[in-house]
Design a protein around this motif. Sequence first.
Motif, PDB file in Angstrom:
ATOM      1  N   TYR A  90       0.905  -1.258  -0.182  1.00 47.07           N
ATOM      2  CA  TYR A  90       0.042  -0.045   0.113  1.00 47.07           C
ATOM      3  C   TYR A  90       0.862   1.194  -0.042  1.00 47.07           C
ATOM      4  CZ  TYR A  90      -3.599  -3.262   1.606  1.00 47.07           C
ATOM      5  OH  TYR A  90      -4.315  -4.351   2.031  1.00 47.07           O
ATOM      6  N   ASP A  91       2.011   0.913   0.306  1.00 45.00           N
ATOM      7  CA  ASP A  91       2.966   2.325   0.194  1.00 45.00           C
ATOM      8  C   ASP A  91       3.123   2.967  -1.102  1.00 45.00           C
ATOM      9  OD1 ASP A  91       3.729   1.628   2.933  1.00 45.00           O
ATOM     10  OD2 ASP A  91       5.387   0.311   2.165  1.00 45.00           O
ATOM     11  N   ALA A  92       3.324   4.422  -0.741  1.00 40.27           N
ATOM     12  CA  ALA A  92       3.639   5.370  -2.047  1.00 40.27           C
ATOM     13  C   ALA A  92       5.263   5.006  -2.224  1.00 40.27           C
ATOM     14  CB  ALA A  92       3.433   6.518  -1.914  1.00 40.27           C
ATOM     15  N   TYR A  93       5.812   5.459  -3.428  1.00 40.68           N
ATOM     16  CA  TYR A  93       7.365   5.140  -3.622  1.00 40.68           C
ATOM     17  C   TYR A  93       7.848   6.726  -3.441  1.00 40.68           C
ATOM     18  CZ  TYR A  93       7.165   0.516  -5.567  1.00 40.68           C
ATOM     19  OH  TYR A  93       6.990  -0.710  -5.969  1.00 40.68           O
ATOM     20  N   PRO A 104       4.778  10.662   4.652  1.00 42.97           N
ATOM     21  CA  PRO A 104       3.836  10.822   3.577  1.00 42.97           C
ATOM     22  C   PRO A 104       3.496   9.710   2.752  1.00 42.97           C
ATOM     23  CG  PRO A 104       5.520  12.574   3.514  1.00 42.97           C
ATOM     24  CD  PRO A 104       6.070  11.402   4.365  1.00 42.97           C
ATOM     25  N   PHE A 105       4.725   8.692   3.037  1.00 43.47           N
ATOM     26  CA  PHE A 105       4.610   7.412   2.128  1.00 43.47           C
ATOM     27  C   PHE A 105       3.966   6.104   2.665  1.00 43.47           C
ATOM     28  CE2 PHE A 105       7.858  10.665   1.245  1.00 43.47           C
ATOM     29  CZ  PHE A 105       7.421  11.022  -0.007  1.00 43.47           C
ATOM     30  N   SER A 116       2.056   3.253   4.251  1.00 46.90           N
ATOM     31  CA  SER A 116       0.532   2.878   4.418  1.00 46.90           C
ATOM     32  C   SER A 116       0.814   1.185   4.596  1.00 46.90           C
ATOM     33  CB  SER A 116      -0.201   3.257   3.225  1.00 46.90           C
ATOM     34  OG  SER A 116      -1.637   2.915   3.298  1.00 46.90           O
ATOM     35  N   ARG A 131      -9.832  -7.657  -0.391  1.00 47.71           N
ATOM     36  CA  ARG A 131      -9.167  -6.522  -1.248  1.00 47.71           C
ATOM     37  C   ARG A 131      -8.598  -7.010  -2.232  1.00 47.71           C
ATOM     38  NH1 ARG A 131      -6.279  -3.461   3.835  1.00 47.71           N
ATOM     39  NH2 ARG A 131      -8.050  -3.176   4.960  1.00 47.71           N
ATOM     40  N   ARG A 153       0.863   4.754  -6.782  1.00 45.57           N
ATOM     41  CA  ARG A 153       1.724   4.506  -5.881  1.00 45.57           C
ATOM     42  C   ARG A 153       3.184   4.625  -6.179  1.00 45.57           C
ATOM     43  NH1 ARG A 153       1.745  -0.920  -4.967  1.00 45.57           N
ATOM     44  NH2 ARG A 153       3.560  -0.595  -3.471  1.00 45.57           N
ATOM     45  N   ALA A 173       1.734   8.611  -4.556  1.00 47.05           N
ATOM     46  CA  ALA A 173       0.477   8.607  -3.807  1.00 47.05           C
ATOM     47  C   ALA A 173       0.436   7.368  -3.143  1.00 47.05           C
ATOM     48  CB  ALA A 173      -0.422   8.875  -4.694  1.00 47.05           C
ATOM     49  N   LEU A 174       0.132   7.307  -1.673  1.00 49.95           N
ATOM     50  CA  LEU A 174      -0.172   6.141  -0.964  1.00 49.95           C
ATOM     51  C   LEU A 174      -1.723   5.626  -1.268  1.00 49.95           C
ATOM     52  CD1 LEU A 174      -1.868   6.818   1.795  1.00 49.95           C
ATOM     53  CD2 LEU A 174       0.555   7.536   2.402  1.00 49.95           C
ATOM     54  N   LEU A 175      -1.765   4.357  -0.946  1.00 49.97           N
ATOM     55  CA  LEU A 175      -2.969   3.681  -0.933  1.00 49.97           C
ATOM     56  C   LEU A 175      -3.431   3.439   0.577  1.00 49.97           C
ATOM     57  CD1 LEU A 175      -5.398   1.886  -2.035  1.00 49.97           C
ATOM     58  CD2 LEU A 175      -3.890  -0.087  -2.205  1.00 49.97           C
ATOM     59  N   ASN A 176      -4.685   4.038   0.721  1.00 48.56           N
ATOM     60  CA  ASN A 176      -5.107   4.044   2.015  1.00 48.56           C
ATOM     61  C   ASN A 176      -6.618   3.329   2.088  1.00 48.56           C
ATOM     62  OD1 ASN A 176      -5.183   4.417   4.867  1.00 48.56           O
ATOM     63  ND2 ASN A 176      -6.901   5.796   4.595  1.00 48.56           N
ATOM     64  N   TRP A 177      -6.616   2.219   2.860  1.00 48.34           N
ATOM     65  CA  TRP A 177      -7.978   1.294   3.022  1.00 48.34           C
ATOM     66  C   TRP A 177      -8.594   2.218   4.194  1.00 48.34           C
ATOM     67  CZ3 TRP A 177      -9.903  -2.161  -0.266  1.00 48.34           C
ATOM     68  CH2 TRP A 177      -9.305  -2.752  -1.280  1.00 48.34           C
ATOM     69  N   GLU A 231     -10.713   2.673   7.168  1.00 45.51           N
ATOM     70  CA  GLU A 231     -10.895   1.828   8.172  1.00 45.51           C
ATOM     71  C   GLU A 231     -11.767   2.423   9.138  1.00 45.51           C
ATOM     72  OE1 GLU A 231      -8.369  -0.859   9.676  1.00 45.51           O
ATOM     73  OE2 GLU A 231      -7.308  -1.202   7.731  1.00 45.51           O
TER      74      GLU A 231
END
Lengths: 314, 692
Positions: A23-26, A56-57, A59, B160, B199, B203-207, B209
Amino acid sequence: MKTETVIESSERTTTVRYTPENYDAYPPAAMAWVDGRVIERNRDREAAAHALLLFPFVSGRLCPARGCGVDVAKPLRELFLPRNVLIEGVEMAPARIPTGTRTAIVCDGSYRSAALLKTRKADLSFRLSESAYTTLIGPRNVVVASNFGVFANQEGQLNILVPAIAAALLFCEDLGIVRLVLPVHDLTAEEAELLGRLSALLASVNISVETPLLGMDFAALSRSLPDLSGLEIFLAERHEHITCVEDLPDFWLAQLLLAQASGDRTATTQARDRVKILLRRGCRLSAGEQDLLSSAQSASNGQVIAQPDMKSTT
Amino acid sequence: MDITSNPTERIGRNPSLSVIIGIRNWGLDRLEVAIRSHRSSNTEDLEIVISDYGSDNSSAVRKIAERFGCGYVYTDADVWSRSAALNAGIRIASSQNILTTDGDIIFSPRSHEVLLSNLSRMPDSVQIIQCRDLPEGYGAEGLSSFDWDELCSVSSIRPRWGMGGSATFTRALFSRLHGFEERMTVWGGEDNDFVQRARRSGALLNWVEDPAAQIYHIWHAPDSRGASPAGAKTIEQNKKILQNDHTIVRNLSRSYRGSAPFVPTVSIVIPIGERPGSLRESLSSCLRQTFQDFELLVVSDGSGEGLRPILNAFDDKRIRLLELGESRGPGFARNCATALAQGEFITIHSDEDIMLPRRLERQLAAIIDDCAGSYGGSIGFDDQTGALTLNPGRRAFDCASMMFGRTPSHTSFLVRRRVLEHYRYNENFLVDSEYHLLNRIARAGIRLTHCGHYVVFRRIHANDPAGTYLSAQKPTAGISKAMARSTVSADRDHQLGKASRANPQAEMDLSEVIDAIRHLPPRLLAKSMRLEFMVPLPGSSDTFKFLASALASHRSITFEFDSEGSRGIVAVTIPLDDASSSQDDIASRFARIGTIASADEVVLPLAYPNLPILEHDLLSGPDRKGETLGVGRDIEGILRVIGKHCGRCVLSTGEDDGYRLDLPPLGPATGTLVRAKLGGFLTNGRRVDAEV
């Protein structure tokens, strides 16, 4: 995000390597580095520094290579809220928490940093530099050559400081730092929340955070600003890419505050107009600074602005 | 044709969130239920856009959209593409925050609020709510009202696998990625693909919750996707794109500029100094790009009053002017432009240079994995003669090559705006601040990739700033290199030097340069005709008489000789500057001396009489010069000598008592031999032995 600190002795650099997961951003660079070797590497402070640098990256989960203590895991997890970030490698065994005696101002080159030097007596000033080729570590000044700054990916007085706080955290034990003073004055609601969580995290590794300017009235802040020549020297030294401090919004915001404090209408108008020009050129102001500009505009339009603190100085 | 109605015309302000629902031949009852759930949100200023991708019952869909105050866009399409439908909807949406979803997903009332709150904390993110599936009996007909507790208790959570029917992100991220992948048809994989690219771009991916944010899939009979062989093939194609395509920016032949607030993918920055002489050519080359979603930020750095009329004449809303008043140098101008730029990527252009038409497309397509941008080769052109010099750039962008090697042209770079917001041009360096900047960016470990193409023509002329300030430029680059090198040990310095040498120049096909030539200013180009003969021309005196006569009328002919065997003439190139001779006329005249295999029009810069000379000059470099001699008019004798030892030559009229002979660069031994053999024909202080 898997993270690891690597000391590359041949290159005299300390590198934070990372591997983004599902889920992390690069992050924007292949790795994060500071020029200079960190000698004392406390596991918990290292994990906290990684978390702040990559804030910021991240998750999903954070996996510092050396893990972290159980008392740091909770504030680490809460730092990322509302993201639900799992912390890997949590050790239950008690571990040493470093301490120190010194207070460091984390400098961002703003007029607030200049005001802070007078407001809060500190042992040293700590800042990052993207253009310096080597780190300068002296008794009172630490300038760390690093790419950490590019890891800040949001506007805001606190957001842009977070990578510098991460770097300071890496050097804290070596430099005997136990207290960080941040030049924040006017935070968004999200940043105010973050400040609370960040302070809790640093507290868990024996670093306290002070924000003496936070919420301070502009008039009071203006009393802590250096005079014009002092301000020019301060800003010129910390903004190496410019030829003229008059190109900086911080210079004119400080001028605006000084002019208002002295009741100099001409100087107020000049400073206000220069900030407006810089605004048209894309500079960004905090909500408080925008209010300051509006009040200067109203004052020049003939309206009386109630500024109780100002009266005592004029 | 697209039919569009935009609800913001009625709202009159930008909503906090635009909900985009892509559909095609969808159950209208389910769509109504889904819209009702959004309209029940406690976030009141929602905009809902229905993107109808070719429904048969489009008028009914439109009526529903109107009834619920939704925006509506219809696209005439034969094949369902959820990606294209969402992109079309986002194009007309007016919020900076976008929620994409389906017509069979319902949202609990606080979902939008939670999503917006998260987005304000994590602007560079994709927010996903894990979907819950409603069981049979909870179809549209059973959802006249929403009992959220009941729905939660009867539903089952969906793994998911995908993105579960919704994704929330900013318009800036949409512009950076340039939409959902439109090569993916029907549906499946497009959400995952979007998130993976997000990503990689930071930009991150946030599930989400937060229990207050719940989304449910309305029960309906399963669709037929994947049941047919064609459907299975579509799924497989989508999967391949998802797994194998590592690029970030997509749909490069499409444009998502619409009536809504537009965030450009690229900002082209052009600082203009005191002489905007070539600006029209430069701007035109930008506006002719095959990729069109950009803004053009012109920075007037003391260029005076003449600039505005030039810009106005283009009448293009993408052009923005920033006037700085007095000139403060290019570094200052570029920093100012970065502060104002809206594009997710910035490319610096020069008012002297010419972009090749596919520049942006190729450089965006080259951004793979987590690269922050790309660069390409540049072609220098002499503003008087059109002579070309190539700078292909090193294959890899790294610190070592910046410290030791030749730098790629700065105006061939395309970099994320946020990188340039942090790494600024040093305004203290009056020239070549760009070198210092690239050096620091390389040192930072920012990844940039070579796009594998030449992307820009760089103008070289006497008044070029790079020429004027050459004396200042070298020390500036030297200072920057010295700063970098002085901080590493001698051993490390040696290692870096070695690493730089191990990084070769990028290899690009010369045909790309030849293809690019037509984009040079027309005044620098000359047309010619190359006639290739089926067999080498016979060495008869009639042939040479004809050639002498042709030379008299065309003033210049390039001869190419058979490299083996007869060493006879195999091709001639004739300039087409004489309007009286048509190409057909020329071909038919030359057909008298040999059978013509091919006749091709060739457009070349003035500096090159023919293609082989251009190819030779570009491949062997400008250091290897040919030779020019004055010779008599014994064309037969001259061509027989040249044919034996050289691959080609050019004969031109103009000498009082003979021809001008241009020879290609020759090796030392061959050169000496040819000069000795030509001795009898030279007119430069020597007797001419024979006349034709």
